[in-house]
Design a protein around this motif. Structure first.
Motif, short mmCIF file in Angstrom:
data_model
loop_
_atom_site.label_atom_id
_atom_site.label_comp_id
_atom_site.label_asym_id
_atom_site.label_seq_id
_atom_site.Cartn_x
_atom_site.Cartn_y
_atom_site.Cartn_z
N LEU B 16 9.86 25.43 108.24
CA LEU B 16 8.62 24.67 108.35
C LEU B 16 8.19 24.31 109.77
O LEU B 16 7.08 24.66 110.21
N PHE B 17 9.05 23.61 110.50
CA PHE B 17 8.60 23.07 111.79
C PHE B 17 8.36 24.15 112.84
O PHE B 17 7.40 24.05 113.61
N PRO B 18 9.18 25.20 112.89
CA PRO B 18 8.83 26.30 113.80
C PRO B 18 7.47 26.93 113.48
O PRO B 18 6.72 27.29 114.39
N ARG B 23 1.69 27.65 115.02
CA ARG B 23 0.24 27.51 114.80
C ARG B 23 -0.39 26.59 115.85
O ARG B 23 -1.50 26.82 116.30
N VAL B 24 0.35 25.53 116.22
CA VAL B 24 -0.18 24.62 117.24
C VAL B 24 -0.30 25.36 118.57
O VAL B 24 -1.30 25.25 119.28
N VAL B 28 -3.57 25.93 120.88
CA VAL B 28 -3.62 25.51 122.29
C VAL B 28 -3.96 26.71 123.17
O VAL B 28 -4.80 26.62 124.06
N ASP B 29 -3.32 27.85 122.90
CA ASP B 29 -3.58 29.05 123.71
C ASP B 29 -5.04 29.48 123.61
O ASP B 29 -5.67 29.80 124.61
N ARG B 372 -8.05 17.89 115.71
CA ARG B 372 -7.02 17.99 116.75
C ARG B 372 -5.83 17.08 116.43
O ARG B 372 -5.33 16.36 117.29
N VAL B 373 -5.43 17.11 115.18
CA VAL B 373 -4.28 16.33 114.71
C VAL B 373 -3.30 17.28 114.01
O VAL B 373 -3.72 18.12 113.21
N VAL B 374 -2.02 17.14 114.37
CA VAL B 374 -0.97 17.93 113.72
C VAL B 374 -0.37 17.12 112.57
O VAL B 374 0.16 16.03 112.80
#
Lengths: 412, 412
Positions: B16-18, B23-24, B28-29, B372-374
């Protein structure tokens, strides 16, 4: 019905150090509750204070944790980059060994790492270990179901024991049968002996030849003073293809109560499935650590990093010099007492041969009662340890001198 | 040939977290390398500084390690008596729950403890876990070979999944088939919901009836404010015969980067062999810890002890109040945005139902790009998490307020 892991029932009940503690307590009790001048040279635990450089690093890190801007929550499970880099540079690259920071996995102890590493190994491996040996290797394999049942001699049927004795310089012969996993520990606990470059080359060559892995425990590497004695398995060509290395800050920085260690897993190392598919050991270990571990405290990682500064290196060298000074005194004392002594020159353990025909526990009891000194009976480390005892050099100078004297006063 | 543990190959690749991080990073890129005002409410990591009482305790302990007389080497693997006593008194006895210091086992994390506990369980247990669920429970069972193979829906064939949803108040029904091991987590991660006393009584009664064990994860116990909501499984009569409890200092003292936790193993708890012989779980766990673990840093144990002082309790209460203030703001914001909200009153997580028919990852991407919220997509916690997302209240007050605003500005 919740079922237990029945392999635990195969463990030998009397683990070495609890049995020592029991005998010491009985002696103290029969002496009226205290024994004047009892000196403990049993368990290999450091005695000298943490270096000042370490304490300064921790004070600073604690203060950082008190400010929102510098506070650290979850860190990388594999360790902070600052520490992985310091290790790769300080212990390897600066000595001409190609190990990169992402091959370093920081942990809270080498005991945990050697035990946890079994998680990524399959159950069908044939496992070889030295005898005498650090008991944790055997016990964790028993727990994991790799060891089989114990025979009347206490040896487990599915393990391959590699005898270490004066005849082979305490570096075992290659096994006669094929093995998949080999534990080697140098400088050695308990014998205090080292392996030469050519001996390690032979093992690397063997492992590469049959696709085995060497689990190399180098927790005492910092005690090597002879320049031709390897401090790391990765000094040997080809080891990157067949070995992982366990190192610790317990015995160099005095971290037995502070807790930090690391494991080196080369990216070139691979394990195989039963069907012959190859997989990166580094990826497996990383996944294991990410899932079952949350990394070492930030404060403790800063402490470990400080050992690689100029001041840190000097302070570690002073600690090593202190303990190895003890080792020299203890070796000398035991020799003057007429005993045959091994180890103690590149390791903080002295391995002493008992007078002929006297068992480990008999000598243990005699030294306890006659000299008021606690040692470790060799048989606690395996069958081949019978007939020996181990003296630890982790002590104050005064105690080491006193033990050397008392050994000489005993009638052997 | 060194063989790997092939169970590792059954793990789902995209943890999950990776995947969230990937995606984040892509967002950002594509935004030119940075996103103004990006706020992370994904991973449940604390953000506020360590309490001053903790820092003072660590400074003092570091100084002690600098003097020979007060230096500490290897400590007891189960934890120092001073901390075990403080926990037993502070979390249990003072609240009328009979737990003694020698039933407390100190460790470096609850994640490790829940994972390591599988070491003492046999391979033939039928294991039940809530869905949605903390992914580590599933993954560690996969690694140990307890889970079987994954089906097309991602569920593992040998695990029993206990569905949690609004209909059952996120507390699962008793399983229809017999199970041996049951994972329960309250206050719950990820749903932020709690179990009532009667719900836990039902589970304890079930477990006692069939000899099952409840692995009770109470890492968020400190967030319970309602006096009738149990903070510990041991508030329930009979739990001493069927449960262990995992607790942590990560989320009350802010120890996610400092690392300390504990597991409560009642002496009355027993596991059975296949032949029906009963064995003390406490003895098995103690042997596991002695053999595969070396205890938590002395310095960190002193830090944890400080949380039980009067000042420590007050400072923990302030941290909880801060995070739960955030939770209230986030719940309110999500509700005002027209969303259905669960949790967030006795736990620092808010579990939000997606607008009808929109998948977890779609909502995740929309909130990331538009607000813009994770956040964390619910499906990352299991099949039953599909259609939900989790917001973590671990943040600054300003960020919580900003997230609440942004959720309301989105066109749902």
């Amino acid at each position: 019905m919740a079922y237990l892991n029945e392999n635990f029932l195969k463990l030998k009940a009397g683990y070495l150090f609890p049995e020592i503690a029991r005998r010491v307590k009985a002696f103290v009790d029969q002496s009226g509750g205290s024994v004047d001048g009892l000196i403990r040279c049993g368990i290999g635990d450091v005695t000298e204070p943490l270096p000042s450089v370490v304490r300064e690093a921790m004070h600073k890190a604690v203060d950082e944790m008190g400010k929102r801007e510098t506070f650290r929550g979850y860190g990388p499970e594999q360790g902070y980059e600052f520490l992985r880099s310091a290790i790769a540079e300080g212990d390897y690259r600066s000595r001409g060994i190609q190990i990169s920071p992402d091959e370093i996995f920081v942990s809270d102890g080498s005991k945990c790492d050697t035990a946890n590493f079994l998680d990524i190994l399959g159950g069908t491996n044939r496992i070889a270990m030295m005898d005498p040996v650090y008991p944790v290797y055997v016990d964790t394999n028993v727990m994991n179901g790799n060891a089989g049942d114990a025979g009347v001699d206490g040896r487990f049927g599915n393990l391959v024991y590699l005898n270490c004795n004066p005849e082979n310089g305490f570096c075992p012969e290659l096994p006669k049968e094929k093995v998949d996993v080999i534990y080697l520990c140098y400088p050695n606990n308990p014998t205090g002996t080292v392996a030469s470059r050519s001996q390690l080359e032979r093992w690397v060559s063997y492992a590469r030849g049959c696709g085995a892995i060497i689990l190399f425990d180098a927790a005492y590497a910092a005690y090597v003073s002879d320049s031709d004695v390897p401090r790391s398995i990765f000094e040997i060509d080809g080891a990157r293809e067949c070995a992982v290395e366990f190192q610790s800050f317990s015995k160099n920085g005095g971290f037995t109560g502070t807790r930090c260690a690391f494991t080196v897993v080369p990216k070139s190392l691979e394990f195989t499935t039963r069907a012959g598919e190859r997989h990166s050991v580094s990826a497996l270990w990383s996944r294991r650590q990410s899932t079952k571990f949350n990394g070492v405290s930030y404060i403790i990682q800063r402490a470990a990093e400080s050992l690689y500064t100029t001041d840190g290196r000097r302070q570690v060298a002073e600690l090593i010099e202190h303990y190895m000074g003890n080792a020299a005194i203890l070796c000398d004392g035991a020799r003057k007492a007429g005993l045959t002594v091994f180890g103690g020159t590149n390791a903080p353990y002295i391995w002493v041969r008992n007078p002929d025909g006297i068992s480990s526990w008999t000598v243990f009891d005699r030294i306890l009662h006659e000299a008021r000194v606690v040692v470790t009976p060799g048989v606690g480390f395996g069958l081949q340890g019978e007939g020996y005892f181990r003296i630890s050099a982790f002590n104050s100078r005064a105690n080491a001198e006193e033990v050397a004297e008392r050994l000489q006063r005993m009638i052997w």
